[in-house]
Design a protein around this motif. Structure first.
Motif, PDB file in Angstrom:
ATOM      1  N   GLN A 114       0.811  -1.230   0.000  1.00 16.05           N
ATOM      2  CA  GLN A 114       0.000   0.000   0.000  1.00 16.05           C
ATOM      3  C   GLN A 114       0.834   1.264   0.000  1.00 16.05           C
ATOM      4  O   GLN A 114       0.552   2.219   0.731  1.00 16.05           O
ATOM      5  N   TYR A 115       1.838   1.256  -0.828  1.00 12.48           N
ATOM      6  CA  TYR A 115       2.650   2.455  -1.013  1.00 12.48           C
ATOM      7  C   TYR A 115       1.761   3.539  -1.617  1.00 12.48           C
ATOM      8  O   TYR A 115       1.847   4.713  -1.257  1.00 12.48           O
ATOM      9  N   ALA A 116       0.896   3.128  -2.549  1.00 10.80           N
ATOM     10  CA  ALA A 116      -0.060   4.077  -3.117  1.00 10.80           C
ATOM     11  C   ALA A 116      -1.377   3.925  -2.371  1.00 10.80           C
ATOM     12  O   ALA A 116      -1.792   2.805  -2.041  1.00 10.80           O
ATOM     13  N   THR A 117      -2.029   5.034  -2.084  1.00 14.37           N
ATOM     14  CA  THR A 117      -3.301   5.002  -1.363  1.00 14.37           C
ATOM     15  C   THR A 117      -4.435   4.802  -2.340  1.00 14.37           C
ATOM     16  O   THR A 117      -4.516   5.473  -3.373  1.00 14.37           O
ATOM     17  N   VAL A 118      -5.306   3.852  -2.017  1.00 19.95           N
ATOM     18  CA  VAL A 118      -6.464   3.632  -2.878  1.00 19.95           C
ATOM     19  C   VAL A 118      -7.569   4.576  -2.433  1.00 19.95           C
ATOM     20  O   VAL A 118      -7.931   4.605  -1.255  1.00 19.95           O
ATOM     21  N   ALA A 119      -8.076   5.386  -3.371  1.00 13.64           N
ATOM     22  CA  ALA A 119      -9.206   6.270  -3.060  1.00 13.64           C
ATOM     23  C   ALA A 119     -10.223   6.076  -4.168  1.00 13.64           C
ATOM     24  O   ALA A 119     -10.222   6.775  -5.175  1.00 13.64           O
ATOM     25  N   GLY A 120     -11.105   5.092  -3.973  1.00 11.42           N
ATOM     26  CA  GLY A 120     -12.100   4.790  -5.003  1.00 11.42           C
ATOM     27  C   GLY A 120     -11.422   4.323  -6.265  1.00 11.42           C
ATOM     28  O   GLY A 120     -10.702   3.325  -6.266  1.00 11.42           O
ATOM     29  N   ASN A 121     -11.610   5.085  -7.365  1.00  8.82           N
ATOM     30  CA  ASN A 121     -11.001   4.687  -8.639  1.00  8.82           C
ATOM     31  C   ASN A 121      -9.681   5.411  -8.866  1.00  8.82           C
ATOM     32  O   ASN A 121      -9.250   5.603  -9.996  1.00  8.82           O
ATOM     33  N   ARG A 122      -9.077   5.845  -7.790  1.00  9.66           N
ATOM     34  CA  ARG A 122      -7.794   6.538  -7.914  1.00  9.66           C
ATOM     35  C   ARG A 122      -6.741   5.891  -7.029  1.00  9.66           C
ATOM     36  O   ARG A 122      -7.036   5.303  -5.995  1.00  9.66           O
ATOM     37  N   LEU A 128      -3.115   7.193  -5.220  1.00  6.49           N
ATOM     38  CA  LEU A 128      -2.284   8.373  -4.965  1.00  6.49           C
ATOM     39  C   LEU A 128      -0.958   7.915  -4.389  1.00  6.49           C
ATOM     40  O   LEU A 128      -0.935   7.076  -3.487  1.00  6.49           O
ATOM     41  N   VAL A 154      -1.424  11.311  -9.049  1.00  3.84           N
ATOM     42  CA  VAL A 154      -2.705  10.610  -9.021  1.00  3.84           C
ATOM     43  C   VAL A 154      -2.833   9.750 -10.256  1.00  3.84           C
ATOM     44  O   VAL A 154      -2.576  10.200 -11.379  1.00  3.84           O
TER      45      VAL A 154
END
Lengths: 671, 644
Positions: free
Chosen positions: B515-523, B525, B634
């Motif tokens: 989880q280096y990148a944060t999941v925000a719905g369809n994105r 970050l 993003v």
């Protein structure tokens, strides 16, 4: 090496132990003659207890004997001899080729070092070559109360073996030095022996995760020397010597301190001693085996209880200025406390005895912990309050065993006072501590009130909670902009820490640092601290802010200044249990208008996770009614101590929090 | 130089005397002008140092001061601290603490001071001892007066520098230095940033040198300001001729100082027979001088280590080569002297070099000969080449000096005494960090990359030290901390060093972060900046007064290539920007093609002191780099294609 089990704590009296069986390790002890080094000793390139170690102690041997015929004011002396042999495997351990041996001299009590013998051994052409330490390589130094012998070993390099022995003489009786079987390097054989005439009864306290390799008791006949304990106890002692031996083989080095370990002292394999009784014929004197005995002794001691007596008439004038005579109200108690806390400076020196007469502390307006809190106790008593000193061991100093009072384990003094029918526990050594509050370091188990009542106050970390409340309000304002306020009320300990920080730094610098970290579209306006100067109040700070949104897409994280971005326990491996200083209850509340011209594109989901036993939880709630957004997060940890087995669950909990707190609310421009 | 008419002189003297006696009564409570209290932690009301030179062998010092501490930043100056050693004999010492109203709170005398050794300087045994006392008073403002007498036997250690304003947080009402010496005594001195030159008068066959400075306000400290040492008013002193512990010397020039050192070093370079044989065994088979130097330096590093023993004249005179060979240890000067002896035996010319060591140490003033050194290194000469040798280090390669001793003037002790020489400087081409990151992010946000970092010159000092000293576990922990990733595993950590006059180190590892990148719905970050150059964020500063300094020249080049999950594309702006200035440059470019996001960033800065007016440009440069490393990229998942 994981320490899953609680440390083995045992204590017993030397006299009461019978001859026990020898448990030998496969390798057994090395030859303990000084200089017994063979070429085979240079063969290993690594040693089993820790193959990556930069050095290994081949032998660490301590030997304590009594000299009953030592002539001096003290008729006895305790002789401590140490013999150590170590091998340097890597140049990073060449620091071991210099050695400092300290002996303390203080208040007429003078320990001294003699019989220093040292040598370096190297293997050359298959033969062992010895280089002795000459007088020119031994330096005498002094520091404060310590005399220090400094040795620089000649001819030391990678692979060398270094050996040294020395003797420290402690005039008198009753003191046997502690022995630690572990250190920062592995030890192949660590042995401690104590030979004591049966006249002295010593309590022995052992601590560690392993059983002894050797644990024996022998009796030797024929001890005989003159004795003088006073009019009724004079003569020649004839009796047995008790000889105790403890040894450990293949001790790995002490694992390094990890986050939320209070002190390695709680985990190190060691043995400690305290004199419990002296018996000569019909003369018998007991010492400190029980709390009532210890209390009586402390109260009689000139450097503790003796200070509280009513010889303190010089306090009269000052007390008149602070409080009305005879008042024992809470208000008066607070005034006296505030006077000492604010007018006196603590040097930070710990210990339970005063370091100088109370009057000097009074005049200099400075002293150690005991000086200041015993002065406070004396002031209260002199003003007519019921007040007693309280002793404890601080977190960094190690845990104590209540059933086994060892005075050397106590290093801190507090004051307990009765005012308006209620007891208050006080520490006047820091200006950031409020009346009735205690700094973090005091919460380490039972604190003992030193008076006839012998109360025990359990200062447990599980009983204190650090509560923080943060509130943020943001709204579309009349001028077409977007602005609001931030305010945080810190918990007890954070308040103490921030107040301490603000002794070094100005409030403006504090806010300047905060504003440096703000996003470019956010500006800080007026700001300030509330009740900064009142340690009894929780510290609050606040600021107003404005936003200038221009982007098409806004990534707005609702959590300001307190996002958990790094785990407090990042290491996947853990050796020691986790010991947090207090329970946690952090509350964060945000209420915001949806910024004008924008609409919500993505809202993080509300969620909740807990520790397996439910004692810890994290709640994350987001709601919207289309015009405003309400956000609330709360982290609660209702326990402070976690075992090694519970570690991974705790670590995962924090990882989930870190992950969740990264999520932004995503707004998209509507036009 | 001001000529003071006799009448006026008398008045001046009388005024001085009168002022002196007035100050003994009541300087403590007088109000202080705002100009001197503004921004100050402590105000020096008066400070008088009187040095009475009787002969090159003996001098007396009388020192008095009155300090008013205004707030907690001034507390360090409330400590009473003085010293003594073999050449400094401490006489009377006394100090008094006054409260804000001028009332005496406490008086102390010499016997009240604590006696301490100086530990913690890395020196094992030193005969300098400190006498110390702390009043621990906190009701501001409070005042402390101090007085001490000291006798110097041997003028070599004559207070080399007089600094009336020791810190920018201190303001000065008046500070005076008065030196009385026989008229023919060659006192050497040099003034720096001093408003008025010395006033020299003659009296009964003595010369009296007098300096005074008054009304110096505190100076606001600004970020990246050049060292205070280079800006503050001060006087360097040197004894033209001196005698210490039976050794005579003079100090009119560097050559003189060199000749004195030569006296101390005489006869100390004799290697024992066994050592001479070892030298030949090592070098006789080698034809190239460079190889011989490397072999001998390696021999020094393998077989000796640093132990600091500085007693008496031993503070300047090295233990001889035989001592170092038999004991296998020595301090910096003994090890350097020993190295020179080894080289000499191999037929290579080498010299000891006196130097002021420290990454932040100010440069020495080559125009004024006096003791400005705290360390000794060695240099070997072959043909036109100089090979520099740090003899207290067991890990540095031959020919390389770390930031502790690089790029500065130093004093080479040669056959004619001594002369000034400059140590190698490492610039942007030498001090480099080149990082290559290749890997991928999946649609859960997990990261998997390989990272290869090449360090050279001063940039490799830190990492090389870790490789040499830290355990593997510690290195992994540190690397994880540097990346600042939660849930991160580092594996396959490997390194290979290339020693040489400009050493290099290559480090490779595999990094995986859940989880280096944060999941925000369809994105998704994420911040690629964890692999890029990080710079601090600077505040704008209107009307900056002091010039600013960058202490090192470095270049960092980072390139990142990340395979993005299929169907995901970057949304919004990628990282792009550049800025260039005389003191540094920054450039970042990104692109996205064939599912791969590529980012390349290059940062350069040049060592030097730059004018205050240029500071806004430094702010823009640092803030650009800071901003780009902080930026969150993003990724947007392409919506499912519309079905038939």
């Amino acid at each position: 090496m994981k320490h899953a089990a609680l440390p083995v704590l045992a204590f017993g009296l030397i006299l009461s132990l019978l001859c026990s069986t020898l448990a030998r390790a496969q390798s057994g002890p090395p030859d303990m003659t000084f200089g017994a080094i063979t070429p085979a000793d240079f063969a290993p390139t690594a040693y089993a207890p820790d193959s990556t170690a930069n050095a290994v102690f081949l032998l660490d041997h301590g030997d304590v004997t009594f000299d009953g015929t030592y002539s001096n004011n003290h008729s006895f002396a305790t002789i401590y001899t140490r013999h150590t042999r170590l091998r340097i495997l890597n140049k990073n351990a060449l620091g071991l080729a210099t050695l400092s041996i300290s002996s303390a001299h203080h208040n007429g009590y003078e320990a001294f070092t003699t019989d220093v013998r040292a040598a370096t051994y190297n293997l050359q052409d298959g033969k062992v070559v010895e280089t002795k330490l000459d007088k020119k390589s031994i330096f005498k130094d002094k520091n404060g109360y310590y005399n220090i012998e400094k040795l620089a070993f000649p001819d030391a390099r990678e692979g060398s073996i270094i050996e040294y022995t020395y003797t420290i003489t402690y005039p008198g009786y009753g003191y046997i030095p502690d022995w630690e079987f572990q250190g920062s390097y592995p030890v192949l054989w660590s042995q401690y022996e104590v030979t004591v005439p049966a006249m002295f009864d010593f309590s022995v306290k052992s601590q560690g995760y392993r059983l002894y390799t050797v644990d024996t008791t022998f009796y030797f006949e024929g001890a005989s020397f003159p004795v003088n304990f006073g009019m009724d106890a004079r003569g020649i002692w004839n009796g047995k010597d008790i000889h105790r031996v403890w040894a450990m083989d293949d001790m790995p080095p002490l694992d390094k301190k990890e986050p939320y370990t209070t002190t390695l002292r709680n985990h190190i394999q060691k043995v400690q001693f305290q004199l419990s009784a002296v018996q000569f014929g019909s003369y018998r004197k007991t010492y400190r085996t029980t709390w009532p005995e210890l209390t009586t002794e402390l109260l009689k001691n000139d450097n503790f209880g003796g200070t509280l007596g009513d010889r303190n008439h010089w306090m009269d004038d000052e007390l008149k200025k602070i409080v009305q005579a005879g008042s024992t109200s809470q208000e008066a108690a607070r005034k006296i406390f505030a006077y000492v806390r604010d007018q006196f400076t603590s040097t930070g020196q710990e210990g339970i005895y005063i370091t100088q007469p109370l009057k000097k502390t009074w005049e200099d307006k400075k002293g150690g912990v005991a000086d200041i809190n015993l002065l406070l106790t004396a002031l209260y008593k002199h003003a007519g309050f019921e007040a007693s000193p309280v002793i404890l061991s601080t977190r960094a100093h190690g845990r104590t065993l209540d059933a086994f009072p060892l005075l050397s384990e106590y290093n801190y003094v507090l004051t307990r006072v009765l005012a308006d029918g209620q007891y208050y526990l006080l520490d006047a050594t820091r200006t950031t501590t409020g009346f009735g509050a205690l700094p973090e370091l005091c919460y380490n188990g039972p604190a003992h009130v030193i008076d006839a009542g012998n109360d025990v106050i359990p200062l447990l970390t599980d009983s204190i909670t650090e509560r923080r409340i943060t509130q943020v309000m943001l709204a579309n304002d009349d001028g077409g902009g977007y602005s609001g306020t931030y305010s945080r009320r810190e918990g007890v300990f954070e308040s103490m820490d921030t107040r301490t920080l603000l002794k070094r730094e100005k409030p403006d610098d504090f806010f300047e640092r905060l504003s440096k970290g703000l996003a470019e579209y956010k500006q800080m306006g007026e700001h300030g601290f509330d009740s900064l100067a009142v340690p009894e109040e929780l510290l609050c700070w606040h600021y107003s802010m404005t936003y200038h949104f221009a982007q098409k897409t806004l990534y707005f994280n609702p959590i300001m200044h307190e996002r958990m971005s790094n785990s407090p326990i990042p290491d996947p491996e853990r050796h020691y249990p986790v010991e947090m200083p207090y329970c946690i209850d952090n509350n964060y509340i945000l209420h915001m208008d949806i910024p004008k011209g924008y609409a919500i594109d993505q809202l993080p989901k509300s969620t909740r996770f807990t520790l397996e036993d439910g004692s810890g939880s994290y709640e994350y709630r987001v709601d919207t009614d289309g015009k405003t957004i309400d956000f609330h997060s709360r982290m609660q940890l209702k326990r402070t101590n976690y075992t090694v087995d519970e570690y991974s669950g705790l670590r995962n909990f924090f990882a989930l929090v870190i992950q969740k707190e990264k999520e932004p609310i995503i707004f998209k421009k509507t036009n | 130089m001001h000529l003071i008419p006799p009448g006026k002189l008398r008045c001046l003297l009388a005024a001085c005397l009168l002022w002196h006696s007035v100050s003994a009564q009541e300087p403590m409570t007088g109000p202080l002008p705002d100009s001197l209290t503004k921004g100050a932690g402590m105000v020096k009301r008066m400070d008088l140092t009187e040095i009475d030179i009787e002969s090159p062998r003996k001098a007396r010092i009388h020192h008095q001061y009155v300090y008013t501490i205004l707030n907690s930043t001034g507390d360090p100056w409330s400590a009473i601290s003085t010293f003594y050693d073999k050449f400094h004999d401490l006489g009377n010492v006394s100090a008094t603490l006054y409260d804000a109203g001028g009332k005496v709170v406490k008086k102390i005398k010499k016997s009240d001071l604590e006696d301490w050794n100086i530990e913690g300087l890395g020196i094992f045994m030193m005969d300098i001892r400190v006498k110390y006392y702390r009043f621990g008073y906190h009701a501001y403002p409070y005042t402390i007066s101090f007085e001490e007498d000291m006798t110097l036997s041997g003028l070599f250690g004559l207070q080399p520098q007089w600094m009336p304003q020791p810190s920018s947080l201190v303001s000065v009402v008046s500070s005076r230095l008065v030196i009385r010496a026989p008229a023919d005594y060659p006192l050497q001195y040099k003034e720096y940033h001093f408003p008025d030159p010395v006033a020299v008068t003659e009296k009964k066959g003595d010369k009296i040198y007098s300096w005074q400075i008054t009304n110096l306000p505190a100076v606001k400290s600004e970020p990246y300001a050049a060292d205070w040492y280079g800006r503050e008013p001060r006087i360097n002193l040197a004894p033209g001729s001196f005698e210490v512990d039976g050794f005579k010397g003079s100090c009119y020039s560097w050559a003189d100082l060199g000749r004195f050192m030569d006296e101390l070093y005489k006869g100390r370079a004799q290697l024992p027979e066994e050592a001479r044989r070892k030298v030949h065994a090592l070098v006789d088979g080698l034809s190239d001088d460079h190889a011989k130097i490397r072999a001998l330096y390696g021999f020094l590093q393998q077989n000796t280590h640093y132990v600091g023993i500085e007693l008496g004249i031993g503070g300047w005179q090295p233990y001889d080569a035989n001592y170092v060979y038999t004991r296998k240890y020595g301090d910096c000067k003994a090890l350097a002297n020993y190295m020179v002896a080894l080289l000499k035996e191999a037929g290579i010319r080498g010299c000891s070099v006196l130097i002021r060591s420290g990454a932040e140490a100010p440069p020495i003033d080559t125009g004024f000969a006096c003791t400005q050194f705290n360390h000794v290194i060695a240099v070997a000469f072959t043909g036109k080449d100089s090979v520099w040798l740090e003899c207290t280090s067991s890990t540095l390669p031959a020919g390389y000096l770390s930031s502790l001793t690089a790029d500065r003037d130093a004093l080479l002790l040669d056959e004619n005494g001594a002369h000034v020489i400059h140590t190698p400087a490492y610039g942007v081409r030498e001090n480099r960090l080149i990082r290559v990151v290749k890997g991928s992010i999946d649609d859960k946000g997990d990261l998997q990359v390989t990272m290869q970092t090449d360090y050279s010159g001063l940039e490799q000092d830190g990492p090389a030290s870790l490789v040499n000293r830290a355990s593997k576990k510690d290195r992994l922990d540190l690397q994880r901390q540097l990346l600042g990733l939660a849930n991160c595993t580092i594996s396959d950590l490997a390194d290979s060093a290339s020693p040489g006059a400009v050493p290099a180190l290559r480090e490779t590892m595999t990094v995986s972060a859940g989880q280096y990148a944060t999941v925000a719905g369809n994105r998704l970050l994420f911040t690629p900046g964890i692999f890029m150059r990080k710079m601090p964020r600077l505040q704008e500063l209107a009307n900056r007064q002091s010039d600013f300094e960058l202490k090192a020249s470095v270049e960092e080049a980072d390139s990142i290539a990340l395979q993005l999950p299929a169907g995901w594309t970057p949304e919004g702006n990628l990282l792009n920007g550049s800025l260039s200035s005389p003191f540094g440059s920054y450039r970042v470019r990104s692109s996205f093609a064939n599912g791969v996001l590529t980012i390349a960033c290059d940062y350069r800065q040049y060592k030097g002191i730059y004018p205050a007016a240029e500071y806004p440009r430094l702010v823009r440069l640092f803030n650009l780099a800071h901003r780009e490393a902080d930026r969150e990229l993003v990724l947007l998942k392409a919506p499912p294609s519309a079905g038939p």
